[in-house]
Design an enzyme around this catalytic site. Structure first.
Site, PDB file in Angstrom:
ATOM      1  N   ILE A   1      16.310  -1.066 -30.585  1.00 36.58           N
ATOM      2  CA  ILE A   1      16.198  -1.852 -31.806  1.00 36.58           C
ATOM      3  C   ILE A   1      14.760  -2.347 -32.035  1.00 36.58           C
ATOM      4  O   ILE A   1      14.395  -2.686 -33.158  1.00 36.58           O
ATOM      5  CB  ILE A   1      17.201  -3.042 -31.750  1.00 36.58           C
ATOM      6  CG1 ILE A   1      17.566  -3.512 -33.139  1.00 36.58           C
ATOM      7  CG2 ILE A   1      16.666  -4.187 -30.902  1.00 36.58           C
ATOM      8  CD1 ILE A   1      18.755  -4.466 -33.186  1.00 36.58           C
TER       9      ILE A   1
ATOM     10  N   GLN B   1      13.880  -7.103 -16.890  1.00 36.23           N
ATOM     11  CA  GLN B   1      15.198  -6.666 -17.382  1.00 36.23           C
ATOM     12  C   GLN B   1      15.861  -7.802 -18.155  1.00 36.23           C
ATOM     13  O   GLN B   1      16.025  -8.911 -17.631  1.00 36.23           O
ATOM     14  CB  GLN B   1      16.100  -6.239 -16.213  1.00 36.23           C
ATOM     15  CG  GLN B   1      17.451  -5.695 -16.701  1.00 36.23           C
ATOM     16  CD  GLN B   1      18.359  -5.211 -15.575  1.00 36.23           C
ATOM     17  OE1 GLN B   1      18.037  -5.347 -14.385  1.00 36.23           O
ATOM     18  NE2 GLN B   1      19.508  -4.657 -15.950  1.00 36.23           N
TER      19      GLN B   1
ATOM     20  N   HIS C   1      20.060   0.675 -17.582  1.00 36.34           N
ATOM     21  CA  HIS C   1      19.574   1.510 -18.686  1.00 36.34           C
ATOM     22  C   HIS C   1      18.215   2.095 -18.357  1.00 36.34           C
ATOM     23  O   HIS C   1      17.426   1.508 -17.621  1.00 36.34           O
ATOM     24  CB  HIS C   1      19.513   0.734 -19.998  1.00 36.34           C
ATOM     25  CG  HIS C   1      18.703  -0.531 -19.948  1.00 36.34           C
ATOM     26  ND1 HIS C   1      19.186  -1.686 -19.411  1.00 36.34           N
ATOM     27  CD2 HIS C   1      17.449  -0.817 -20.380  1.00 36.34           C
ATOM     28  CE1 HIS C   1      18.277  -2.643 -19.507  1.00 36.34           C
ATOM     29  NE2 HIS C   1      17.201  -2.139 -20.085  1.00 36.34           N
TER      30      HIS C   1
END
Ligand code: 5GP
Length: 114
Positions: free
Chosen positions: A32, A94, A100
């Site tokens: 995003i 993180q 991920h």
């Protein structure tokens, strides 16, 4: 169980994301807040908090994730090169506690990273 992570909500289609790849084990979608012209997030569908939380029993999952990254890079036409980053733990930055891999490409990527 605590509150589902934002990535679990993306897996469950509870929040929207631009998904570019999906198989039985993995999902990949656009970040995003992209840090490069190509910035994808590749995740396992299994809820694993970080690389550090993987167990020996996750051997197949870990392998499938790396092979998915390779497949996605090919699909995206990243033959010139790309970078994989997995921030593991707070000190590494993180923010989302669901394992991920960032897949970054499309601009010169300098070294060392910040
Ligand atoms: P981390 O800092 O945990 O390694 O990376 C988390 C990444 O998730 C960040 O790059 C951030 O921009 C991305 N991210 C956070 N929330 C969302 C969201 O709701 N949708 C998408 N597509 N990416 C998100």
């Amino acid at each position: 169980m605590g509150e589902p992570t934002i990535f679990k909500k993306i897996i469950d289609r509870e929040i929207p994301a631009t998904i570019v790849y999906e198989d039985d084990f993995c999902l990949a979608f656009e970040d995003i807040n992209p840090q490069a012209p190509v910035h994808l997030i590749v995740i396992p569908k299994k809820e694993v908090a970080s690389l550090d939380a993987l167990e020996d029993a996750d051997e197949a999952l870990a392998g499938r994730l790396l092979l998915a990254i390779r497949k996605i890079a090919a699909q995206q036409g990243l033959g010139d090169g790309y970078r994989i980053v997995s921030n593991c733990g707070k000190a590494a930055g993180q923010e989302v506690m669901h394992l991920h891999f960032h897949l970054l490409a499309g601009r010169p990527l300098t070294w060392p990273p910040g």
